[in-house]
Enzyme design. Structure first.
Site, mmCIF file in Angstrom:
data_model
loop_
_atom_site.group_PDB
_atom_site.id
_atom_site.type_symbol
_atom_site.label_atom_id
_atom_site.label_comp_id
_atom_site.label_asym_id
_atom_site.label_seq_id
_atom_site.Cartn_x
_atom_site.Cartn_y
_atom_site.Cartn_z
ATOM 1 N N SER A 233 0.842 -1.193 0.000
ATOM 2 C CA SER A 233 0.000 0.000 0.000
ATOM 3 C C SER A 233 0.882 1.250 0.000
ATOM 4 O O SER A 233 1.734 1.373 -0.875
ATOM 5 C CB SER A 233 -0.954 -0.048 1.203
ATOM 6 O OG SER A 233 -2.051 0.808 0.997
ATOM 7 N N ASP A 349 -8.971 -5.383 -5.700
ATOM 8 C CA ASP A 349 -8.542 -4.331 -4.777
ATOM 9 C C ASP A 349 -9.301 -3.062 -5.163
ATOM 10 O O ASP A 349 -8.929 -2.359 -6.098
ATOM 11 C CB ASP A 349 -7.032 -4.123 -4.886
ATOM 12 C CG ASP A 349 -6.499 -3.137 -3.840
ATOM 13 O OD1 ASP A 349 -7.320 -2.411 -3.235
ATOM 14 O OD2 ASP A 349 -5.277 -3.109 -3.650
ATOM 15 N N HIS A 380 -7.211 -5.897 -1.218
ATOM 16 C CA HIS A 380 -6.039 -5.043 -1.023
ATOM 17 C C HIS A 380 -4.886 -5.778 -0.338
ATOM 18 O O HIS A 380 -5.058 -6.352 0.729
ATOM 19 C CB HIS A 380 -6.451 -3.832 -0.195
ATOM 20 C CG HIS A 380 -5.400 -2.781 -0.079
ATOM 21 N ND1 HIS A 380 -4.728 -2.276 -1.171
ATOM 22 C CD2 HIS A 380 -4.891 -2.132 1.002
ATOM 23 C CE1 HIS A 380 -3.866 -1.362 -0.768
ATOM 24 N NE2 HIS A 380 -3.938 -1.254 0.545
#
Ligand code: CA
Ligand code: CA
Length: 627
Positions: A233, A349, A380
């Site tokens: 991320s 995601d 994700h």
């Protein structure tokens, strides 16, 4: 079809062959710092089997590791105190780097999250209940993050995985977070230059000290200078940020679910659009969320960054692309990247959407930078299999010629398969995918036909009325609805393999100057109660005001028709035989767009509306008659 490599590498003999190899190397392995009796520590060296760095017993005992922290001096002064900002760094390395003269490459993760984050409560996000194109309601600022002093260990991520395999692991805190000086900028240049400075230090080109002010100088005499970065991320974004500087020594990166453009994270084709699960989040909210640095710096940082360039540039009124967003889009700096890049992302995601990795992968591959991409079907996050990462880091950090350059370029986890067993592709999208044009026919309030053949005769216009109270799943599941238009293929006679980026062109008119536009591709019939991903293929959003320019949207003339063409999110999915592929056009998407009052009317001209779907094998796969 599945990768033979992943099959064989899961088999215990790998461990046995490692044992055998270590047996041969026994006189040179293990050390005085470990409980095992054996020869001196200085003989322990990294060991490779099948092109992968192996766990070496002499590197395994955490008690033998050396851990310390320090501050690296950067080349910027983002907090305005007239001195170069120093960033806080921790190091964990095998004891042999002091006692045996061993030099090792580095696995490095940097993050703004190591010293705590702000409140995820939506009351501190933007209120999405507003008319499209209006000025947003005022936002409540997030309560301040309590400042933490956390040293000497910033994080233990990757340590257990890589130190026993003959690497050092380094972490650093992003500028303006934790014990790093500077301001948080959420994609500003200092987020690229901070990890560059750390890599410079690991190569003897920058200075580090034992304290944030003054202190003794610390050298990285134990480092080979070859560095690999990874993280998920935001922590996957920063390896790309560092790589865009072209810094020497950053040889390989493995970004996992990275955000590669803050515009693409918070906007979509000109439209204000939230990341999935974070309604009303925007770049200034993320600023508050990571603002964990020294409280003495926060007033200056808020004034210059959050209430300065962000307030001036983020533009929640038009949602258009501008210089502010352009400066936070790493694709614009991709020419600088030379690090071998293994991207990882998921097709479901809906927080950091799958386009983020694809746009960078595609650009790197086109430029001849070594690049591979791994996609799984989940949400994700989610790293590539360890074997894939190990081969990547072993090749580019230890310099072991393991042939990774000749591996397939793309690794796609098939529906229902384990994430550890991706199917190799020569590339992504699958090279045999061809765009297939599909045309809607009248009847979209129920389910109109979607076919490869151009309909004979004009289909005319159909209308929908916006109602944000209904989510996309409810609209797709409805047999009839005035709130969406839905067109579907005949039942598929055989499985259809979609691979790549679908694109839609919607010819539409609105009854007012601004409106949301949302498009979902779905697999029908809808299964009530099943996870949405069983029926959702992919989706996308656009601002009709940006039909001819992403940077200069224009108010719509009510009743006038516009062609709005845009990409949906990239995908790779096999739609089973017997299902129908559906194109759903609607206005507000409850989970992603702003929430205007219901009632906006959109008129869709079917004769100017079509879908281009990338299908492996091309149109023939869809054109076959049922049965
Ligand atoms: Ca400074
Ligand atoms: Ca716009």
């Amino acid at each position: 079809m599945s990768s033979p490599r992943f099959r064989t590498s899961r088999v215990p003999p790998l461990v046995l062959s490692l044992g055998a190899l270590l047996g041969q190397a026994a006189p040179a392995a293990a050390g005085g710092q470990t409980p095992q009796a054996g020869p001196p520590a200085e003989a322990a060296r990294p060991v490779f089997v099948d092109g992968q760095a192996q766990v070496v017993p002499a590197f395994e005992d955490p008690a033998s590791w050396i851990r310390h922290d320090l501050w690296v001096e950067t080349e910027f002064d983002s907090d305005g105190d007239g001195r170069p900002d120093r960033v806080h760094v921790d190091v964990t390395r095998p004891g042999q780097t002091d006692d045996g003269g061993l030099r090792v490459p580095v696995i490095y993760e940097t993050s703004p999250y190591y010293s705590g984050t702000g409140s995820p409560s939506q009351q501190f996000f933007w209120d999405i209940r507003q008319e499209v194109g209006d000025a947003p309601p005022r936002r409540n600022p997030m309560p301040s993050i309590t400042h933490q002093s956390r040293r000497p260990t910033i994080s233990s991520s990757h340590v257990g995985q890589w130190v026993p395999r003959g690497f050092a692991v380094v972490h650093s805190q992003s500028p303006g977070t934790g014990l790093s000086q500077g301001c948080p900028t959420v994609g500003g240049d200092n987020e690229s230059l901070a990890p560059k400075a750390v890599i410079d230090w690991l190569n003897g080109r920058a200075r580090a000290f034992t304290a944030p002010e003054g202190g003794e100088e610390v050298e990285a005499y134990w480092s080979t200078g070859r560095v690999g970065m990874t993280g998920t991320s935001y922590n996957g974004t920063l390896p790309i940020a560092a790589a865009t500087t072209g810094v020497e020594g950053l040889e390989a990166i493995i970004p996992i679910a990275p955000n590669t453009s803050y515009y693409h994270y918070y906007r979509s084709n000109g439209l204000v659009r939230s990341p999935g699960g974070w309604p009303g989040e925007d770049i200034d909210v993320l600023y508050d969320f990571i603002n964990s640095g020294d409280p003495a710096r926060r007033a200056y940082c808020a004034e210059t960054v959050r209430d300065g360039e962000m307030a001036a540039g983020q533009d929640r009124v038009t949602g258009d692309y501008n210089e502010f967003w352009s400066g936070r889009d790493y694709l614009n700096d991709v020419d600088g990247v030379r690090a071998a890049t293994l991207m990882a992302h998921a097709f479901n995601d809906w927080n950091v959407m799958p386009e983020h990795s694809y746009r960078i992968y595609e650009a790197l591959a086109r430029r001849g930078v070594p690049a591979q991409i791994y996609y799984h079907q989940g949400g994700h996050g989610g790293p590539p299999p360890l074997e894939l990462m190990n081969r990547w880091f072993t090749r580019y950090l230890h310099g072991v010629e393991n042939g990774v350059e000749q591996d397939p370029r793309a690794w796609i986890v098939r529906e229902g398969a384990e994430p550890s067993e991706p199917t190799p592709y020569p590339d992504y999208p699958h090279p045999e995918a061809r765009p297939v044009r599909l045309h809607p026919q009248a009847g979209g309030a129920g389910i109109g036909l979607l076919s490869t053949a151009s309909p004979s005769g004009r289909q005319g216009t159909e209308e929908l009325v916006d109602d944000v109270a209904l989510d996309g799943a409810a609209l797709a599941a409805a047999a009839t609805s005035v709130n969406r238009l839905l067109y579907a293929t005949a039942e598929l006679a055989r499985p259809v393999h979609v691979s790549g980026t679908p694109r839609v062109t919607v010819r539409l008119a609105a009854d007012r100057p601004a409106a949301n536009l949302s498009v979902w591709l779905v697999s029908l019939p809808w299964s009530d109660g099943a996870p949405i991903t069983d029926n959702l293929i992919t989706r996308g959003w656009a601002d009709p005001q940006n039909h001819s320019s992403l940077t200069e949207g224009r108010p719509l003339v009510p009743g006038e028709l516009y062609d709005v063409a845009f990409d949906l999110q990239p995908d790779d999915q096999i739609i089973p035989a017997g299902q129908r592929i559906g194109l759903m056009i609607f206005s507000s998407d409850r989970d992603f767009t702003l929430w205007p009052e219901p009632g906006t009317e959109l008129t869709i001209d079917l004769d100017g509306t079509f879908l281009e779907l990338p299908v492996v094998g091309g149109a023939a796969e869809l054109a076959r008659p049922v049965g």
